[in-house]
Design a protein around this motif. Structure first.
Motif, PDB file in Angstrom:
ATOM      1  N   ILE A   1      -2.845   6.510   0.041  1.00 13.74           N
ATOM      2  CA  ILE A   1      -3.080   7.132  -1.149  1.00 13.74           C
ATOM      3  C   ILE A   1      -4.087   6.465  -2.035  1.00 13.74           C
ATOM      4  O   ILE A   1      -4.164   5.387  -2.237  1.00 13.74           O
ATOM      5  CB  ILE A   1      -1.882   7.176  -2.325  1.00 13.74           C
ATOM      6  N   TYR A   2      -5.201   7.253  -2.150  1.00 14.45           N
ATOM      7  CA  TYR A   2      -6.452   6.493  -3.024  1.00 14.45           C
ATOM      8  C   TYR A   2      -5.924   6.380  -4.306  1.00 14.45           C
ATOM      9  O   TYR A   2      -5.430   7.217  -4.988  1.00 14.45           O
ATOM     10  CB  TYR A   2      -7.584   7.859  -2.657  1.00 14.45           C
ATOM     11  N   TYR A   3      -6.505   5.348  -4.746  1.00 13.76           N
ATOM     12  CA  TYR A   3      -5.752   4.890  -6.154  1.00 13.76           C
ATOM     13  C   TYR A   3      -6.393   5.739  -7.238  1.00 13.76           C
ATOM     14  O   TYR A   3      -5.698   5.931  -8.280  1.00 13.76           O
ATOM     15  CB  TYR A   3      -6.341   3.311  -6.599  1.00 13.76           C
TER      16      TYR A   3
ATOM     17  N   MET B   1       0.896  -0.967   0.057  1.00 15.31           N
ATOM     18  CA  MET B   1       0.282   0.072  -0.070  1.00 15.31           C
ATOM     19  C   MET B   1       1.007   1.435  -0.140  1.00 15.31           C
ATOM     20  O   MET B   1       1.955   1.307   0.731  1.00 15.31           O
ATOM     21  CB  MET B   1      -0.809   0.021   1.222  1.00 15.31           C
ATOM     22  N   LEU B   2       0.496   2.022  -0.774  1.00 15.02           N
ATOM     23  CA  LEU B   2       1.414   3.395  -0.916  1.00 15.02           C
ATOM     24  C   LEU B   2       0.698   4.377   0.323  1.00 15.02           C
ATOM     25  O   LEU B   2      -0.385   4.511   0.315  1.00 15.02           O
ATOM     26  CB  LEU B   2       1.113   4.202  -2.244  1.00 15.02           C
ATOM     27  N   MET B   3       1.858   5.131   0.881  1.00 13.04           N
ATOM     28  CA  MET B   3       1.317   6.243   1.860  1.00 13.04           C
ATOM     29  C   MET B   3       1.796   7.419   1.555  1.00 13.04           C
ATOM     30  O   MET B   3       2.863   7.587   0.843  1.00 13.04           O
ATOM     31  CB  MET B   3       1.790   5.493   3.469  1.00 13.04           C
ATOM     32  N   THR B   4       1.130   8.424   2.042  1.00  9.65           N
ATOM     33  CA  THR B   4       1.655   9.745   2.075  1.00  9.65           C
ATOM     34  C   THR B   4       2.758  10.033   3.175  1.00  9.65           C
ATOM     35  O   THR B   4       2.951   9.051   3.898  1.00  9.65           O
ATOM     36  CB  THR B   4       0.352  10.739   2.138  1.00  9.65           C
ATOM     37  N   SER B   5       3.485  11.158   3.273  1.00 11.78           N
ATOM     38  CA  SER B   5       4.317  11.425   4.194  1.00 11.78           C
ATOM     39  C   SER B   5       3.664  11.703   5.477  1.00 11.78           C
ATOM     40  O   SER B   5       4.394  11.540   6.651  1.00 11.78           O
ATOM     41  CB  SER B   5       5.148  12.760   3.732  1.00 11.78           C
ATOM     42  N   HIS B   6       2.292  11.864   5.611  1.00 10.25           N
ATOM     43  CA  HIS B   6       1.623  11.989   6.714  1.00 10.25           C
ATOM     44  C   HIS B   6       1.076  10.458   7.267  1.00 10.25           C
ATOM     45  O   HIS B   6       0.379  10.679   8.486  1.00 10.25           O
ATOM     46  CB  HIS B   6       0.413  12.798   6.604  1.00 10.25           C
ATOM     47  N   GLY B   7       1.446   9.557   6.467  1.00 14.48           N
ATOM     48  CA  GLY B   7       0.906   8.385   6.939  1.00 14.48           C
ATOM     49  C   GLY B   7      -0.355   7.900   6.645  1.00 14.48           C
ATOM     50  O   GLY B   7      -0.957   6.756   6.972  1.00 14.48           O
ATOM     51  N   ASN B   8      -0.839   8.728   5.758  1.00 15.91           N
ATOM     52  CA  ASN B   8      -2.229   8.218   5.149  1.00 15.91           C
ATOM     53  C   ASN B   8      -2.233   7.524   3.854  1.00 15.91           C
ATOM     54  O   ASN B   8      -1.091   7.505   3.144  1.00 15.91           O
ATOM     55  CB  ASN B   8      -3.031   9.366   4.866  1.00 15.91           C
TER      56      ASN B   8
ATOM     57  N   THR C   1      -6.827   9.076  -7.202  1.00 10.58           N
ATOM     58  CA  THR C   1      -6.261  10.251  -7.122  1.00 10.58           C
ATOM     59  C   THR C   1      -4.793   9.843  -7.749  1.00 10.58           C
ATOM     60  O   THR C   1      -4.208  10.681  -8.478  1.00 10.58           O
ATOM     61  CB  THR C   1      -5.977  10.832  -5.781  1.00 10.58           C
ATOM     62  N   TRP C   2      -4.216   9.001  -7.396  1.00 12.32           N
ATOM     63  CA  TRP C   2      -2.928   8.675  -7.975  1.00 12.32           C
ATOM     64  C   TRP C   2      -2.862   8.380  -9.450  1.00 12.32           C
ATOM     65  O   TRP C   2      -2.106   9.034 -10.155  1.00 12.32           O
ATOM     66  CB  TRP C   2      -2.405   7.212  -7.313  1.00 12.32           C
ATOM     67  N   ASN C   3      -3.857   7.629  -9.753  1.00 12.60           N
ATOM     68  CA  ASN C   3      -4.126   7.604 -11.336  1.00 12.60           C
ATOM     69  C   ASN C   3      -4.216   8.568 -12.036  1.00 12.60           C
ATOM     70  O   ASN C   3      -3.666   8.783 -13.160  1.00 12.60           O
ATOM     71  CB  ASN C   3      -5.191   6.378 -11.344  1.00 12.60           C
ATOM     72  N   ASP C   4      -5.346   9.407 -11.741  1.00 16.97           N
ATOM     73  CA  ASP C   4      -5.467  10.729 -12.352  1.00 16.97           C
ATOM     74  C   ASP C   4      -4.486  11.590 -12.209  1.00 16.97           C
ATOM     75  O   ASP C   4      -4.501  12.549 -13.154  1.00 16.97           O
ATOM     76  CB  ASP C   4      -6.963  11.124 -11.871  1.00 16.97           C
ATOM     77  N   GLN C   5      -4.104  11.942 -11.177  1.00 25.14           N
ATOM     78  CA  GLN C   5      -3.184  13.073 -10.958  1.00 25.14           C
ATOM     79  C   GLN C   5      -2.189  12.893 -11.195  1.00 25.14           C
ATOM     80  O   GLN C   5      -0.998  13.859 -11.686  1.00 25.14           O
ATOM     81  CB  GLN C   5      -3.316  13.712  -9.408  1.00 25.14           C
ATOM     82  N   SER C   6      -1.320  11.661 -10.819  1.00 28.47           N
ATOM     83  CA  SER C   6       0.255  11.466 -10.889  1.00 28.47           C
ATOM     84  C   SER C   6       0.591  10.642 -12.081  1.00 28.47           C
ATOM     85  O   SER C   6       1.297  10.777 -13.026  1.00 28.47           O
ATOM     86  CB  SER C   6       0.868  10.810  -9.766  1.00 28.47           C
ATOM     87  N   TRP C   7      -0.211   9.430 -12.139  1.00 32.34           N
ATOM     88  CA  TRP C   7       0.371   8.563 -13.237  1.00 32.34           C
ATOM     89  C   TRP C   7      -0.083   8.814 -14.643  1.00 32.34           C
ATOM     90  O   TRP C   7       0.638   8.687 -15.599  1.00 32.34           O
ATOM     91  CB  TRP C   7      -0.458   6.891 -12.833  1.00 32.34           C
ATOM     92  N   LYS C   8      -1.370   9.304 -14.951  1.00 29.40           N
ATOM     93  CA  LYS C   8      -1.599   9.627 -16.098  1.00 29.40           C
ATOM     94  C   LYS C   8      -0.805  10.920 -16.773  1.00 29.40           C
ATOM     95  O   LYS C   8      -0.539  10.832 -17.988  1.00 29.40           O
ATOM     96  CB  LYS C   8      -3.143   9.943 -16.327  1.00 29.40           C
TER      97      LYS C   8
END
Length: 64
Positions: A10-12, A1-8, A14-21
């Protein structure tokens, strides 16, 4: 599971739409075909819409 620097987690989506694509588009592997405008309260957010690559689609998606 991927985590943020705050320990939360990462919703898939959000990752797919904002970072990966956006990274795939920068590499030239997918193309942006438009832009979707979302309004959230008083905030307006513009999100690029990417074309789905034929080889990445399932058979059902290609035939509809």
């Amino acid at each position: 599971m991927l985590m943020t620097s705050h320990g939360n987690r990462i919703y898939y989506r959000t990752w797919n739409d904002q970072s990966w694509k956006s990274a795939l588009a920068a590499a030239g592997l997918i193309t942006a075909v438009g832009e979707k405008v979302r309004r959230n309260g008083g905030r307006i957010r513009r999100v690029p819409v990417y074309a789905a690559q034929r080889e990445d689609m399932s058979m059902c998606s290609r035939n509809t």
